[in-house]
Design an enzyme around this catalytic site. Structure first.
Site, PDB file in Angstrom:
ATOM      1  N   ASP A 146       0.878  -1.165   0.000  1.00  8.23           N
ATOM      2  CA  ASP A 146       0.000   0.000   0.000  1.00  8.23           C
ATOM      3  C   ASP A 146       0.919   1.220   0.000  1.00  8.23           C
ATOM      4  OD1 ASP A 146      -2.093   1.809   0.288  1.00  8.23           O
ATOM      5  OD2 ASP A 146      -2.255   1.502   2.451  1.00  8.23           O
ATOM      6  N   ASP A 163      -2.289   0.990   7.154  1.00  3.93           N
ATOM      7  CA  ASP A 163      -1.518   0.765   5.931  1.00  3.93           C
ATOM      8  C   ASP A 163      -1.030  -0.684   5.845  1.00  3.93           C
ATOM      9  OD1 ASP A 163      -1.437   3.574   4.929  1.00  3.93           O
ATOM     10  OD2 ASP A 163      -0.433   3.888   6.845  1.00  3.93           O
ATOM     11  N   GLU A 211      -1.175  -1.480  -4.878  1.00  7.01           N
ATOM     12  CA  GLU A 211      -2.451  -0.774  -4.983  1.00  7.01           C
ATOM     13  C   GLU A 211      -2.396   0.199  -6.149  1.00  7.01           C
ATOM     14  OE1 GLU A 211      -4.474   0.678  -1.321  1.00  7.01           O
ATOM     15  OE2 GLU A 211      -4.327   2.617  -2.323  1.00  7.01           O
TER      16      GLU A 211
END
Length: 161
Positions: A7, A141, A67
């Protein structure tokens, strides 16, 4: 199958390495990369690159799941900064000759919870429950990165990529 989920972020980049074998899921490493906010921009993205490279070298994932970039019209500069972070992550992945896959947040949330609009907190709770980490302190996260890895594995299992 060993998967590294990432992420990306300039302030905090979450990551999670999972090993999935015969229906069991084992978290090999998970955490956050937090460059010093007082460092120069180029040093902060270099730290992300170095850390991701080290994680890939240590765990040798079969796939890295990143992501996808989401840009909001109200904050166009954020997309540019995030693009730099994603760029050094892609470079680290390429240098280590590891396959890269990208998924949107909505797609991962849909795969894991059946709701593409689930909140970060709902994803975190789901990840903690699934991995039996309910009493473990975990950054959002980090749980997002683990969700990327697990969501990708789930989609592979059902061939919905």
């Amino acid at each position: 199958m060993r998967i590294l989920g990432i992420d990306p972020g300039l302030i905090t980049t979450g990551y999670g390495v999972v090993d999935i074998k015969a229906g069991t899921i084992k978290v090999l490493e998970a955490g956050t990369i937090k460059p010093n906010p007082k460092d120069l921009f180029e040093h902060r993205i270099a730290k992300v690159h170095e850390c991701i490279s080290s994680i890939i070298c240590a765990h040798k994932p079969e796939t890295v799941v990143l992501e996808k970039l989401y840009a909001h019209a109200k904050h166009p500069a954020t997309a540019s900064v995030l693009g730099h972070v994603r760029g050094v992550i892609c470079l680290a992945v390429s240098q280590n000759k590891t396959p890269l896959c990208e998924h949107s947040v909505k797609r991962i949330r849909q795969a894991l919870l059946g709701n593409g609009n689930a909140t970060k907190q709902q994803i975190q709770q789901s990840i903690k429950t699934l991995l039996h980490l309910s009493k473990t302190e975990m950054a959002l996260d980090t749980s997002d990165a683990l969700a990327l890895a697990l969501g990708h594995a789930h989609m592979l299992r059902y061939k919905v990529l």
